[in-house]
Motif scaffolding. Sequence first.
Motif, mmCIF file in Angstrom:
data_model
loop_
_atom_site.group_PDB
_atom_site.id
_atom_site.type_symbol
_atom_site.label_atom_id
_atom_site.label_comp_id
_atom_site.label_asym_id
_atom_site.label_seq_id
_atom_site.Cartn_x
_atom_site.Cartn_y
_atom_site.Cartn_z
ATOM 1 N N GLN A 1 94.941 40.466 -15.928
ATOM 2 C CA GLN A 1 94.871 39.658 -14.878
ATOM 3 C C GLN A 1 96.735 39.136 -14.764
ATOM 4 O O GLN A 1 97.476 38.722 -13.829
ATOM 5 C CB GLN A 1 93.857 38.589 -14.987
ATOM 6 C CG GLN A 1 92.646 38.988 -14.721
ATOM 7 C CD GLN A 1 91.947 38.441 -15.068
ATOM 8 O OE1 GLN A 1 90.296 38.307 -15.717
ATOM 9 N NE2 GLN A 1 91.633 36.602 -14.504
ATOM 10 N N ALA A 2 96.536 38.771 -16.088
ATOM 11 C CA ALA A 2 98.111 38.350 -16.411
ATOM 12 C C ALA A 2 98.707 38.457 -17.897
ATOM 13 O O ALA A 2 98.056 39.482 -18.599
ATOM 14 C CB ALA A 2 98.116 36.681 -16.344
ATOM 15 N N TYR B 1 95.746 43.715 -12.314
ATOM 16 C CA TYR B 1 95.771 42.155 -11.085
ATOM 17 C C TYR B 1 97.883 42.507 -10.947
ATOM 18 O O TYR B 1 98.361 43.313 -11.420
ATOM 19 C CB TYR B 1 94.922 40.824 -11.678
ATOM 20 C CG TYR B 1 93.258 40.824 -11.450
ATOM 21 C CD1 TYR B 1 93.230 41.266 -9.881
ATOM 22 C CD2 TYR B 1 92.519 41.519 -12.093
ATOM 23 C CE1 TYR B 1 91.879 40.697 -9.528
ATOM 24 C CE2 TYR B 1 91.072 41.523 -11.689
ATOM 25 C CZ TYR B 1 90.666 41.801 -10.225
ATOM 26 O OH TYR B 1 89.890 41.539 -10.486
ATOM 27 N N GLU B 2 97.383 41.061 -12.342
ATOM 28 C CA GLU B 2 99.446 40.265 -12.079
ATOM 29 C C GLU B 2 99.812 40.740 -13.700
ATOM 30 O O GLU B 2 100.806 40.601 -13.838
ATOM 31 C CB GLU B 2 99.270 39.503 -11.660
ATOM 32 C CG GLU B 2 98.712 39.201 -9.957
ATOM 33 C CD GLU B 2 99.664 39.474 -9.290
ATOM 34 O OE1 GLU B 2 100.875 39.485 -9.034
ATOM 35 O OE2 GLU B 2 99.136 40.544 -8.500
ATOM 36 N N HIS C 1 95.097 35.053 -23.563
ATOM 37 C CA HIS C 1 95.160 33.921 -22.400
ATOM 38 C C HIS C 1 96.921 33.986 -23.032
ATOM 39 O O HIS C 1 97.212 33.020 -22.273
ATOM 40 C CB HIS C 1 94.175 32.242 -22.095
ATOM 41 C CG HIS C 1 93.431 32.481 -21.945
ATOM 42 N ND1 HIS C 1 91.586 33.397 -22.608
ATOM 43 C CD2 HIS C 1 92.590 32.189 -20.431
ATOM 44 C CE1 HIS C 1 91.620 33.193 -21.795
ATOM 45 N NE2 HIS C 1 91.676 32.708 -20.757
ATOM 46 N N LYS D 1 95.141 37.847 -19.516
ATOM 47 C CA LYS D 1 94.586 36.738 -18.747
ATOM 48 C C LYS D 1 96.198 35.909 -19.285
ATOM 49 O O LYS D 1 96.600 34.712 -19.181
ATOM 50 C CB LYS D 1 93.212 36.056 -19.590
ATOM 51 C CG LYS D 1 92.621 36.679 -18.435
ATOM 52 C CD LYS D 1 91.226 35.604 -19.039
ATOM 53 C CE LYS D 1 90.313 36.371 -18.036
ATOM 54 N NZ LYS D 1 89.398 37.461 -18.352
#
Lengths: 235, 448
Positions: free
Chosen positions: A149-150, A168-169, A111, A130
């Motif tokens: 995702q990130a 994703y991003e 994260h 993430k």
Amino acid sequence: MATPSTATPENIVSLDLADQSLREVNGALQEARAGYYRVRNPRGVHALACGLDGPIEVEIDGHAGYYLAGMNKEARVTVQGSAGVGVAENMMSGEVWVQGDASQSAGATAHGGLLVVEGNASARCGISLKGADIVVKGSVGHMSCFMAQAGRLVVLGDAGDSLGDSLYEARLYVRGNVKSLGADCVEKPMRDEHLKELDELLARARCEGVSASEFRRYGSARSLYNFKTDNIGFY
Amino acid sequence: MSDQSNDRIIDQTWGQRLSHSFDPYSIHEIRRAAATGLYRIRGYGAKRVLPTFDDLVFLGASISRYPLEGYREACDTSVTLGTRFAKKPIELKIPITIAGMSFGSLSANAKESLGRGATEVGTSTTTGDGGMTQEERGHSKTLVYQYLPSRYGMNPDDLRRADAIEVVVGQGAKPGGGGMLLGQKITERVAKMRTLPQGIDQRSACRHPDWTGPDDLAIKIQELREITAWEKPIYIKIGAARPYYDTLLAVKAGADVVVVDGMQGATAATQECFIEHVGIPTLAAVKEAVRALKGIDMHRRVQLIVSGGIRSGADVAKALAMGADAVAIGTAALVALGDQDPALEAEYEKLGTRAGAYEDWQAGDDPAGITTQRPELMARLDPEKAGRRLANYLRVLTLELQTLARANGKSHVHNLEPADLRALTIEAAAMAGVPLAGTDWVPGQGGF
């Protein structure tokens, strides 16, 4: 965050897996909120230095097994060798440096924080990322950043098959060749903000003599974000 | 099993019949697929006819077995989960837990209601594929934190404030499938908790990102234990695919508790073909999981939780008699909160459905305010009242369970045993491994 330069031989706490159990070593590291720790004789043990929860420095004096520094918060962990599967998995913050190579799923689901691999990382590097940053100075294997995702992945070498599949991003920067892109992952233009953030990342990971202008950027085409039957070829 | 009414003659001249193979449902599905190009995604569990606990009966007491007095002689219902390795096992007053359901698939009010109801009667709730909310942690005395392939919202602080950790390998509704949450339910808060863009169709991973197979899983469990100082019980949840082998492997990997979810277990969203055609019924799964535990002398040392279609105290009692230590309920808990309420019939009709059939849990339009993220619908569910309804329901399950246990002469519900059961059908006898009523016959085990 503490830096290695603050450490002197007098204030290094030495832990030794030849004499102490994994639970004792991890327990000492998990309770610590400051200081410099050196772990001797890691012998590829799994789940070493996981769940750390403070701004401490940890140096692993050899190779580590699976999930080194898993779920790390705030600590800076350096392994003076290679790391097994899932190094720094689900890291929240802090830094993890692998002086050798990293096995599969390096930085999985992380994260936050920074993971640096001086050598190569194997398949699925940055899977489900993430928000953390990963810098690999060698190459990464296939399916890297699958469903990421990130966060950002920087690869100074090459990337294997299906980079960024179902992305994703997350933003991916690769200096060398990309063997193939995964579903919905496309090359995107390097704009000024990308050059800037990449230069900052390269500096944080101490990539001397490497310029952001040498990289290509990859990201999600976002065409699979909502199900469409016309996309059946991707599914 | 087909509806026999399809044989009905619909004209008197030629005796034309509806087709068994191409029954009205099949024809509807072909036409819908042809018109839309979309496969059916829905919530709820398997709706087809399956062998269930209804196909078993208890023998009750007789001359050789004496019963206990109802209301007078105690019948203990407590259960301790996680006695194998965890330093802090979980103590529950009743062997009926709330299964994992995500915030995202359920509203925050629904999660709070589950926590309130479970806590009132001394049992646990479980997070889901969307992280831990304060509503849930705050209102659940005992909270099991799921560790899923997606790892949405996963973090070490929540891991440490959980009371147990459930590593999810699969679920009964879709063994081999990952989570799914369609865009209309990905609100700003749900998106933030999952680190995803708002409004996208979220399809979670079906495999864990950093382990594959039982040997890796053992190391993963070691890591989770190290991060939580070996305090928390670690559950492994499997969908009922190969429960005998999966239970053995889960024990080998170091589980404190194995959770086996049969094919009647529901989901908030997945493909209809997955719900109805993958996995085996709960009845068959319990027997296989217990056989595995007994074969390695780990029955009761590693606890077994069974879920998937549990509705009544009779279901609970039969699962326990077959060897489960506890059960988990999902759909039944949602119904207790207010799902499928006939009072909402007019609104169900507007959605093209009716109370009892409502399955569009993926759509986010739930008039009961449970499987939705829409604030105006969610506001209809009062967590205090819904929590009380759940507590009432759990108490009834417990009283029914005790009634059946006492009738079989048991002072603890865990003393119920397979010998107390008989099967009403050959299928159930074979699946549950108990004799067909009126015989000594267990198909495959002789005795006929």
